[in-house]
Design an enzyme around this catalytic site. Structure first.
Site, mmCIF file in Angstrom:
data_model
loop_
_atom_site.group_PDB
_atom_site.id
_atom_site.type_symbol
_atom_site.label_atom_id
_atom_site.label_comp_id
_atom_site.label_asym_id
_atom_site.label_seq_id
_atom_site.Cartn_x
_atom_site.Cartn_y
_atom_site.Cartn_z
ATOM 1 N N SER A 142 0.851 -1.185 0.000
ATOM 2 C CA SER A 142 0.000 0.000 0.000
ATOM 3 C C SER A 142 0.888 1.237 0.000
ATOM 4 C CB SER A 142 -0.920 0.011 1.212
ATOM 5 O OG SER A 142 -1.705 -1.175 1.214
ATOM 6 N N TYR A 157 -4.556 14.537 4.539
ATOM 7 C CA TYR A 157 -3.561 13.683 3.868
ATOM 8 C C TYR A 157 -2.749 12.917 4.920
ATOM 9 C CZ TYR A 157 -0.094 12.320 0.322
ATOM 10 O OH TYR A 157 0.731 11.597 -0.528
HETATM 11 N N1 LIG Z 1 4.347 12.069 -5.890
HETATM 12 C C1 LIG Z 1 4.801 12.126 -4.665
HETATM 13 O O1 LIG Z 1 5.722 12.906 -4.367
HETATM 14 C C2 LIG Z 1 4.212 11.217 -3.604
HETATM 15 C C3 LIG Z 1 4.847 11.179 -2.352
HETATM 16 C C4 LIG Z 1 4.325 10.338 -1.365
HETATM 17 C C5 LIG Z 1 3.210 9.560 -1.622
HETATM 18 N N2 LIG Z 1 2.604 9.629 -2.849
HETATM 19 C C6 LIG Z 1 1.443 8.759 -3.059
HETATM 20 O O2 LIG Z 1 1.637 8.011 -4.245
HETATM 21 C C7 LIG Z 1 0.381 7.550 -4.733
HETATM 22 C C8 LIG Z 1 0.316 7.766 -6.231
HETATM 23 O O3 LIG Z 1 0.265 9.157 -6.510
HETATM 24 P P1 LIG Z 1 1.179 9.823 -7.626
HETATM 25 O O4 LIG Z 1 2.138 10.696 -6.934
HETATM 26 O O5 LIG Z 1 1.648 8.820 -8.576
HETATM 27 O O6 LIG Z 1 0.108 10.818 -8.298
HETATM 28 P P2 LIG Z 1 -0.615 10.770 -9.720
HETATM 29 O O7 LIG Z 1 -1.682 11.806 -9.648
HETATM 30 O O8 LIG Z 1 0.395 10.881 -10.822
HETATM 31 O O9 LIG Z 1 -1.258 9.329 -9.762
HETATM 32 C C9 LIG Z 1 -2.362 8.988 -8.968
HETATM 33 C C10 LIG Z 1 -3.292 8.094 -9.787
HETATM 34 O O10 LIG Z 1 -4.407 7.734 -8.962
HETATM 35 C C11 LIG Z 1 -5.577 7.874 -9.753
HETATM 36 N N3 LIG Z 1 -6.764 8.101 -8.900
HETATM 37 C C12 LIG Z 1 -7.096 9.220 -8.214
HETATM 38 N N4 LIG Z 1 -8.280 9.060 -7.607
HETATM 39 C C13 LIG Z 1 -8.697 7.814 -7.909
HETATM 40 C C14 LIG Z 1 -9.850 7.074 -7.573
HETATM 41 N N5 LIG Z 1 -10.836 7.588 -6.807
HETATM 42 N N6 LIG Z 1 -9.969 5.805 -8.052
HETATM 43 C C15 LIG Z 1 -9.009 5.271 -8.842
HETATM 44 N N7 LIG Z 1 -7.894 5.933 -9.196
HETATM 45 C C16 LIG Z 1 -7.739 7.185 -8.729
HETATM 46 C C17 LIG Z 1 -5.295 9.051 -10.667
HETATM 47 O O11 LIG Z 1 -6.142 9.067 -11.804
HETATM 48 C C18 LIG Z 1 -3.834 8.810 -11.018
HETATM 49 O O12 LIG Z 1 -3.702 8.014 -12.171
HETATM 50 C C19 LIG Z 1 -0.667 8.308 -3.933
HETATM 51 O O13 LIG Z 1 -1.199 7.444 -2.938
HETATM 52 C C20 LIG Z 1 0.119 9.443 -3.300
HETATM 53 O O14 LIG Z 1 -0.466 9.896 -2.111
HETATM 54 C C21 LIG Z 1 3.083 10.441 -3.825
#
Ligand SMILES: NC(=O)c1ccc[n+]([C@@H]2O[C@H](COP(=O)([O-])OP(=O)(O)OC[C@H]3O[C@@H](n4cnc5c(N)ncnc54)[C@H](O)[C@@H]3O)[C@@H](O)[C@H]2O)c1
Length: 284
Positions: A142, A157
């Site tokens: 996860s 968040y």
């Molecule tokens: N980018 C960072 O710096 C970072 C840091 C820590 C944690 N995260 C976590 O990484 C994970 C992925 O995010 P990311 O950074 O790749 O962002 P991103 O926006 O590029 O990707 C997130 C994806 O989740 C999809 N999504 C959003 N809501 C949804 C829903 N209700 N049902 C199905 N899909 C859904 C979006 O369409 C997108 O494709 C997230 O959980 C985010 O909190 C990201």
């Protein structure tokens, strides 16, 4: 039985049309896994599938709003219909929703907790039995965040990500005897679309989720995050770390060392809390 290598296994990855999820799906497919990509964004999902299929990857896609349990159940059914068994669940979909104290709305809390935390809970509830039933073992990853270990700028968040860490830590002990490994991914700044999360606010929450501020201290904070994310770590590198983490059953998967001192400072503050009462005899 642990997943010692991904080749030949089937993975279900949420939020797989962009960023970290796409990086994970790509790394898994390159390692020889079959991957069902799940996302709310249909166009981005089709584009991602098209690219991956050019590399002969065995991938398929399913649209779902993972914060709606019925849609997640339907996505699981589509996965077993296409691939039969599922070995690996990656609860990765997430949104950078919610703001600091004074800007809270019910819709922002519900949206953020729904996608980041409740979908993770339901993902485990739905896919856990599917992984258990074939007896070949499996793994659940996860995506939390470093904000699941040290609180950052958005309360909703932070709460959602601490929840994902707590859930993963507890389930790791519970699911090991059932042949399922559990890891939590805690990324730092990764080059993704996370700062544009608002593109995916479902209609039912649209009115209640405020637009991003364009001026003032909060806007400056968001701009700083946008800047760090735009120069962040390559999501495919994160995907490769996740593959390594699954194959070696790492409890925590970190992406870099930037926030290690902050985590240590939190532990030191907690320890200080114990120090305040050290030597006293609790009254019963
Ligand atoms: N980018 C960072 O710096 C970072 C840091 C820590 C944690 N995260 C976590 O990484 C994970 C992925 O995010 P990311 O950074 O790749 O962002 P991103 O926006 O590029 O990707 C997130 C994806 O989740 C999809 N999504 C959003 N809501 C949804 C829903 N209700 N049902 C199905 N899909 C859904 C979006 O369409 C997108 O494709 C997230 O959980 C985010 O909190 C990201």
């Amino acid at each position: 039985m642990r997943v010692k290598e991904l080749a030949g296994k089937t993975a279900f990855v949420t939020g797989a049309a962009s960023g970290i999820g796409l990086g994970i799906a790509t790394a898994f497919a390159q390692a020889g896994a079959k991957v069902m990509l799940c996302d709310i964004e249909e166009e981005a999902l089709s584009a991602a599938l098209k690219q991956l299929k050019l590399t002969n990857a065995d991938v398929e896609g399913v649209k779902a709003d993972v914060s709606l349990k019925a849609e997640l159940v339907a996505a699981a059914e589509a996965t077993t219909a296409r691939y039969g068994k599922v070995h690996i669940l990656v609860n990765n979909a997430g949104v950078g929703g919610g703001g600091p104290y004074g800007t809270w709305t019910e819709a922002s809390w519900n949206w953020t907790l729904g996608v980041n935390l409740m979908a993770t809970i339901w993902g485990i509830e739905i896919f856990g039995p599917l992984i258990e039933q074939h007896g070949e073992g499996g793994h659940i990853v996860s995506t939390a965040s470093i904000a699941g270990l040290i609180s950052g700028a958005s309360n909703a968040y932070n709460v959602s990500k601490y929840g994902v860490v707590a859930l993963s830590e507890g389930l790791r002990l519970e699911l090991a005897p059932r042949g399922i490994g559990v890891s939590v991914l805690c990324p730092g700044f990764i080059r993704t679309q996370i700062v544009n999360s608002r593109r995916n606010v479902p209609k039912r929450f649209e009115e209640g989720v405020p637009a991003m501020p364009t001026s003032g201290p909060r806007a400056e904070q968001i701009n700083m995050i946008r800047e760090r994310v735009s120069q962040g770590i390559d999501p495919l590198y994160v995907g490769e770390l996740v593959r390594e983490g699954v194959e070696n059953d790492w409890p925590y998967i970190f992406t870099d060392l930037e926030f290690e001192p902050f985590v240590e400072a939190r532990f030191a503050a907690i320890k200080q809390g114990f120090d305040h009462i050290r030597g006293r005899s609790p009254k019963h």
